[in-house]
Design an enzyme around this catalytic site. Structure first.
Site, PDB file in Angstrom:
ATOM      1  N   HIS A 152      60.258  92.670  90.354  1.00 34.27           N
ATOM      2  CA  HIS A 152      59.795  91.372  89.838  1.00 34.27           C
ATOM      3  C   HIS A 152      58.303  91.407  89.533  1.00 34.27           C
ATOM      4  O   HIS A 152      57.629  90.392  89.628  1.00 34.27           O
ATOM      5  CB  HIS A 152      60.131  90.232  90.816  1.00 34.27           C
ATOM      6  N   ASP A 163      57.292  93.035  86.563  1.00 29.61           N
ATOM      7  CA  ASP A 163      57.123  93.350  85.132  1.00 29.61           C
ATOM      8  C   ASP A 163      56.661  92.139  84.326  1.00 29.61           C
ATOM      9  O   ASP A 163      56.022  92.295  83.292  1.00 29.61           O
ATOM     10  CB  ASP A 163      58.378  93.998  84.515  1.00 29.61           C
ATOM     11  N   ASP A 169      64.061  98.640  81.819  1.00 28.48           N
ATOM     12  CA  ASP A 169      65.307  99.408  81.697  1.00 28.48           C
ATOM     13  C   ASP A 169      65.305 100.312  80.468  1.00 28.48           C
ATOM     14  O   ASP A 169      65.720 101.477  80.533  1.00 28.48           O
ATOM     15  CB  ASP A 169      66.503  98.456  81.617  1.00 28.48           C
TER      16      ASP A 169
HETATM   17 MG    MG Z   1      71.067  95.105  82.079  1.00 24.65          MG
END
Ligand code: MG
Ligand code: ADP
Length: 400
Positions: A47, A49, A191
């Site tokens: 948490h 980013d 990600d």
């Molecule tokens: Mg995802």
């Protein structure tokens, strides 16, 4: 001991075979090639980013494989081994915001975004096969988006963007746009960066202020350690509104402290004393302490003292559960059962409210710790968890 499954990662040959077979069975021809991109876990920096801080993800050996072929028209067909037998069929225009829904948004959204950004993307057929658990906080969504984006870049654009980190940064940004604008998921860029910009044997230190990255060598084997991933399989319905409310609290606190993001604060103690809303104090305290833990972990990992990061993993979990309030019973039980079984440290990883936890364990102890967690879940009446072993693996690329 019960029948534990450590979810295996497919190697290149198996992933290529599965995606190519699905392609052949669906479309009656062979693909132009097969691309793969990995899921990820975040070692620490949770948490942060959207708070101007660091995260430290690494790529899983578990990947999503996409067999893809160019078409000469504007049509797109998509099939996944997880969905219906019949492929989805539409046009590139159907893959845009407000039009593509469900998994099509993740699989096809990158094509629409890349074309929107001026790349010469045309129609294509794709078949998807994956061993990344879905919706487990292990980034199956970015694995899918980035594998497709790499394929399109190579087939329609000579692989110009996939060839170097600057280009991969652009591909990652396009995939973030697909996730935000087409799939409608308000996620940051961790990600997609993990899937495209890592190198094998390294974690990726991401500075969210400017999306710059640094490769941090992460040799778990040499340290005699392993990272056990625990997919809690907990239902997480509340997640969306909670994410927005955490974000809003951090923005309010930053505004009160007259900084753009909380990680810009120079003196955390003084800043906390200046905040008077107790919720903002708790959220900000997580951000400040988590950023310190990331720095410590980077120092330890860089000094080959990986075995010493356990307390920071534990501290991260306590902060996420207590101050940030994004854990849940399944994650708490997973973490404490892993520690009781000898893990050096454990924490929830990803956004929270379900998803996965990671435990740093001695090599060879993976099954024993997994067994203990599975037993604890059975005692609590939770869904049986799934497990996989993470090692810092390769970024996305062409595999056939
Ligand atoms: Mg995802
Ligand atoms: P996570 O990224 O943590 O796995 P998300 O909710 O962000 O969870 O993304 C999961 C979604 O991504 C799935 O619900 C599905 O729509 C899509 N998806 C991911 N992998 C695949 C796949 N192999 N086939 C079809 N859809 C997929």
């Amino acid at each position: 001991s019960n029948h534990l499954s450590l979810l295996p990662a497919w190697d290149d040959a198996e992933g290529v075979r599965r995606a190519s077979d699905l392609f052949l069975a669906t479309y009656g021809s062979r693909p132009d090639g097969v691309w793969a991109a990995p899921g990820r876990v975040n070692l620490i920096g949770e948490h942060l980013d959207y708070n101007g801080g660091f995260s430290l993800p690494f790529a899983l050996p578990h990947r999503t494989f996409v067999a893809l072929a160019r078409r000469d028209d504007e049509f797109v067909r998509l099939v996944s081994d997880l969905g219906a037998d019949e492929p989805w069929t539409g046009s590139l225009d159907d893959l845009g915001p407000g039009r593509a829904a469900g998994w099509i948004a993740y699989a096809g959204g990158p094509a629409w975004v890349l074309r929107d950004e001026g790349l010469p993307v045309g129609g294509f057929d794709a078949a998807i096969a994956s061993c990344v658990p879905l919706g487990a906080g292990l980034s199956s969504s970015a694995a899918l988006e980035t594998a497709v984006a790499l394929a399109l870049d190579e087939l329609f654009h000579d692989g110009t963007l996939g060839a170097d980190d600057a280009g991969r940064t652009r591909l990652a940004a396009a995939c973030v746009r697909a996730e935000n604008e087409v799939a409608g998921a308000a996620t940051g860029g961790m990600d997609q960066a993990a899937a495209l910009r890592t190198t094998a044997g390294h974690a990726l230190l991401i500075d969210s202020r400017d999306a710059s990255v640094r490769q941090v060598p992460l040799d778990l084997d040499a340290a005699g350690l392993a990272v056990l991933v625990i997919d809690t399989r907990a239902p997480h319905a509340l997640a969306d509104g909670q994410y927005a409310s955490r974000r809003a609290a951090c923005e309010r606190a930053a505004a009160r402290l007259a900084v753009r993001t909380l990680c810009e604060v120079a003196d955390p103690e003084a800043a906390l004393a200046r905040l008077d809303d107790p919720e903002e104090v708790r959220r900000a305290r997580h951000v400040f302490t988590e950023q310190e833990r990331v720095r410590r972990v980077i120092d330890l990992v860089s000094a080959s003292r990986l075995s010493k990061i356990g307390p920071d993993l534990d501290g991260s979990h306590a902060s996420l559960a207590g101050d940030y309030e994004v854990s849940c019973r399944e994650l708490d039980v997973a973490v404490s059962a892993a520690r009781d079984a000898g893990a050096r440290g454990a924490r929830m990883t990803g956004g929270g409210f379900g998803g996965s936890a990671i435990a740093l364990v001695e090599r060879g102890a993976e099954s024993r710790v997994a067994d203990a967690v599975a037993s604890a879940f059975a005692e609590h009446g939770f869904n049986p968890p799934a497990f996989l072993v993470a090692r810092a693996s390769a970024p996305g690329g062409r595999v056939a």
